[in-house]
Write an enzyme that holds these catalytic residues in place. Structure first.
Site, PDB file in Angstrom:
ATOM      1  N   ASP A  30       0.699  -1.376  -0.036  1.00  0.00           N
ATOM      2  CA  ASP A  30       0.188   0.143  -0.068  1.00  0.00           C
ATOM      3  C   ASP A  30       0.769   1.414  -0.075  1.00  0.00           C
ATOM      4  O   ASP A  30       0.395   2.384   0.453  1.00  0.00           O
ATOM      5  CB  ASP A  30      -1.132   0.064   1.387  1.00  0.00           C
ATOM      6  CG  ASP A  30      -0.172  -0.155   2.453  1.00  0.00           C
ATOM      7  OD1 ASP A  30       0.846  -0.659   2.684  1.00  0.00           O
ATOM      8  OD2 ASP A  30      -0.633   0.694   3.717  1.00  0.00           O
ATOM      9  N   LYS A 142      -6.237  -0.188   6.789  1.00  0.00           N
ATOM     10  CA  LYS A 142      -5.009   0.299   7.438  1.00  0.00           C
ATOM     11  C   LYS A 142      -5.102   1.688   7.795  1.00  0.00           C
ATOM     12  O   LYS A 142      -5.358   2.400   6.624  1.00  0.00           O
ATOM     13  CB  LYS A 142      -3.900  -0.509   6.844  1.00  0.00           C
ATOM     14  CG  LYS A 142      -2.675  -0.348   7.598  1.00  0.00           C
ATOM     15  CD  LYS A 142      -1.393  -0.543   7.040  1.00  0.00           C
ATOM     16  CE  LYS A 142      -0.932   0.949   6.494  1.00  0.00           C
ATOM     17  NZ  LYS A 142       0.660   1.081   6.092  1.00  0.00           N
ATOM     18  N   GLU A 184      -2.767   0.347  13.855  1.00  0.00           N
ATOM     19  CA  GLU A 184      -1.212   0.354  13.747  1.00  0.00           C
ATOM     20  C   GLU A 184      -0.795   1.627  14.495  1.00  0.00           C
ATOM     21  O   GLU A 184      -0.533   2.521  14.005  1.00  0.00           O
ATOM     22  CB  GLU A 184      -0.888   0.592  12.187  1.00  0.00           C
ATOM     23  CG  GLU A 184       0.730   0.545  12.076  1.00  0.00           C
ATOM     24  CD  GLU A 184       1.193   0.501  10.418  1.00  0.00           C
ATOM     25  OE1 GLU A 184       2.148   0.354  10.355  1.00  0.00           O
ATOM     26  OE2 GLU A 184       0.338   0.577   9.677  1.00  0.00           O
ATOM     27  N   GLU A 186       2.798   2.611  15.561  1.00  0.00           N
ATOM     28  CA  GLU A 186       4.214   2.260  15.464  1.00  0.00           C
ATOM     29  C   GLU A 186       5.087   3.348  16.116  1.00  0.00           C
ATOM     30  O   GLU A 186       5.007   4.429  15.976  1.00  0.00           O
ATOM     31  CB  GLU A 186       4.396   2.369  13.882  1.00  0.00           C
ATOM     32  CG  GLU A 186       5.956   2.238  13.648  1.00  0.00           C
ATOM     33  CD  GLU A 186       6.469   2.032  12.433  1.00  0.00           C
ATOM     34  OE1 GLU A 186       7.652   1.892  11.897  1.00  0.00           O
ATOM     35  OE2 GLU A 186       5.618   2.529  11.376  1.00  0.00           O
ATOM     36  N   LYS A 226      -1.551  -4.041  14.162  1.00  0.00           N
ATOM     37  CA  LYS A 226      -0.080  -4.020  13.589  1.00  0.00           C
ATOM     38  C   LYS A 226       0.800  -3.009  14.383  1.00  0.00           C
ATOM     39  O   LYS A 226       0.717  -1.873  14.147  1.00  0.00           O
ATOM     40  CB  LYS A 226      -0.415  -3.562  12.141  1.00  0.00           C
ATOM     41  CG  LYS A 226       0.993  -3.251  11.365  1.00  0.00           C
ATOM     42  CD  LYS A 226       0.578  -2.971   9.873  1.00  0.00           C
ATOM     43  CE  LYS A 226       1.969  -3.114   9.123  1.00  0.00           C
ATOM     44  NZ  LYS A 226       1.639  -2.857   7.671  1.00  0.00           N
ATOM     45  N   SER A 267       7.560  -4.385  10.001  1.00  0.00           N
ATOM     46  CA  SER A 267       8.910  -4.802  10.043  1.00  0.00           C
ATOM     47  C   SER A 267       9.671  -3.801  10.400  1.00  0.00           C
ATOM     48  O   SER A 267      10.815  -3.789  11.034  1.00  0.00           O
ATOM     49  CB  SER A 267       9.427  -5.204   8.617  1.00  0.00           C
ATOM     50  OG  SER A 267       9.119  -4.497   7.671  1.00  0.00           O
ATOM     51  N   SER A 296       2.677  -8.337   8.792  1.00  0.00           N
ATOM     52  CA  SER A 296       2.181  -7.512   7.856  1.00  0.00           C
ATOM     53  C   SER A 296       3.258  -6.451   7.208  1.00  0.00           C
ATOM     54  O   SER A 296       3.421  -5.214   7.655  1.00  0.00           O
ATOM     55  CB  SER A 296       1.045  -6.663   8.318  1.00  0.00           C
ATOM     56  OG  SER A 296       0.508  -5.747   7.459  1.00  0.00           O
ATOM     57  N   TYR A 362       5.344   6.591   5.123  1.00  0.00           N
ATOM     58  CA  TYR A 362       4.742   5.448   4.139  1.00  0.00           C
ATOM     59  C   TYR A 362       4.194   6.057   2.989  1.00  0.00           C
ATOM     60  O   TYR A 362       2.950   6.533   3.085  1.00  0.00           O
ATOM     61  CB  TYR A 362       4.003   4.518   4.778  1.00  0.00           C
ATOM     62  CG  TYR A 362       3.743   3.186   4.669  1.00  0.00           C
ATOM     63  CD1 TYR A 362       2.793   2.574   4.035  1.00  0.00           C
ATOM     64  CD2 TYR A 362       5.060   2.376   4.420  1.00  0.00           C
ATOM     65  CE1 TYR A 362       2.787   1.299   3.589  1.00  0.00           C
ATOM     66  CE2 TYR A 362       4.951   1.161   4.147  1.00  0.00           C
ATOM     67  CZ  TYR A 362       3.797   0.667   3.564  1.00  0.00           C
ATOM     68  OH  TYR A 362       3.768  -0.602   3.132  1.00  0.00           O
TER      69      TYR A 362
END
Length: 362
Positions: A30, A142, A184, A186, A226, A267, A296, A362
């Protein structure tokens, strides 16, 4: 808490449970147009629609690879693209037992008055967009929230609360429109902090996120988490996979309710091999884990494939072999059965290359 039970409740629970099938995981394909452009430029390929389509088709049609996947996260452009055969990518995936998902956030923006901390935008017309994506075949979504560990106060309580509330609001809007929300939060690896600091911050962030999800009446059985793995900062000495596994699973056991069917790790700039070994070590841990621990991965599934392809048609077969090897390696890691050297000689040392990018967008 009284969870919101709308007309999609049963479907949401079924979809989330399927995505969390042991032995399978998610390909994050994505990347925004700008991000995929950076990937393509790294191999000397122009960032145009045909080249983006070619890369995604290489991944989605790799022989044998989709059997290791339960979901693929798409960018809006890709949701409506077709393979060269004329078949929509959504159909290519669903016919192979892979559920299409969609990135719905619009990136991050700085929170005024903070030291570069961010919140995520994308609420404008989110409900209408989710309904449109559902109609197009997507069944999960997401939204990435980003927090950083600073030398002093970061992440601040303001940033934690802003992002937790944002994730919860996104999650309930998705569920109202039939999409399973991947939550998510992060915590970036940037910094020279130790693994203990990352563990403490990760626990604090996850506790806030699940409080917010609870307050917003989100149906946890119809969600996935996530998170980042708990690791030392990028400028700190590395530690072994077993240490990362122990800190990560401990943080999750303390904060993530067993109603959540699956945890699919990002990751976070680890090399392909590191990410796989860490996931494998978590699944080998002999402690109670009430949720599936899976992946993911974006960069950690695609990097050696991208380098092997190089934008050349004659390399597609070899690139698909490299992708298959990474998919198989991570599938084995979700079962604690990975023995190392995923990617074989085809990928050579590519799987061990660090994929860290400071302040990754991202």
């Amino acid at each position: 808490m009284s969870a919101f039970v709308g007309k999609y409740a049963d479907e949401l629970i079924k979809t989330a449970k399927y995505i969390a099938t042991p032995g399978k995981g998610i390909l994050a394909a994505d990347e925004s147009t700008g991000t995929i452009g950076k990937r393509l430029s790294s191999i000397g390929v122009d960032n145009n629609e045909p080249n983006r389509q070619s890369l995604r088709e290489l991944l989605f049609t790799a022989p044998g690879a989709l059997s290791s996947l339960s979901g693929v996260i798409l960018f809006e452009e890709t949701l409506y693209q077709k393979a060269t055969s004329g078949k929509p990518f959504v159909d290519v995936l669903t016919e192979n037992g892979v559920i299409p998902g969609i990135k719905v956030d619009k990136g991050t923006v700085e929170i005024a008055g903070t030291n570069g901390e961010t919140t995520t935008q994308g609420f404008d017309s989110l409900g209408a967009r989710c309904a449109q994506y559902y109609k197009a075949g997507a069944r999960f979504a997401k939204w990435r929230a980003v927090l950083k560990i600073g030398a002093t106060v970061e992440p601040t309580e303001l940033a934690i609360q802003q992002n937790a509330q944002g994730l919860a609001r996104y999650a309930i809007i998705c569920q109202e429109n039939g999409l399973v929300p991947i939550v998510e939060p992060e915590v970036l690896t940037d910094g020279d902090h130790g693994i203990e600091k990352c563990a403490a911050v990760t626990e604090k962030v996850l506790a806030a996120v699940y409080k917010a999800l609870n307050d917003h009446h989100v149906l946890l059985e119809g969600t996935l988490l996530k998170p980042n793995m708990v690791t030392p900062g990028s400028d700190s000495p590395k530690v072994g996979a077993e240490v990362i596994a122990e800190y990560t699973v401990t943080a999750l056991r303390r904060t993530v309710p067993p109603a959540v069917p699956g945890i699919v790790f990002l990751s976070g700039g680890q090399s392909e091999e590191e990410a796989t070994l860490n996931l494998n070590a978590m699944n080998k841990l002999q402690v109670l884990k009430p949720w599936t621990l899976s992946f993911s991965f974006g960069r950690a599934l695609q990097q050696s494939t991208l380098k092997t392809w190089g934008g050349k048609r004659e390399n597609v077969g070899k690139a698909q072999e490299a992708f298959l090897a990474r998919c198989k390696a991570n599938s084995e890691a979700t079962l604690g059965k990975y023995t190392g050297a995923g990617g074989g000689s085809t990928a050579g040392g590519l799987a061990s290359e660090s994929l860290f990018v400071k302040g990754y967008k991202y």
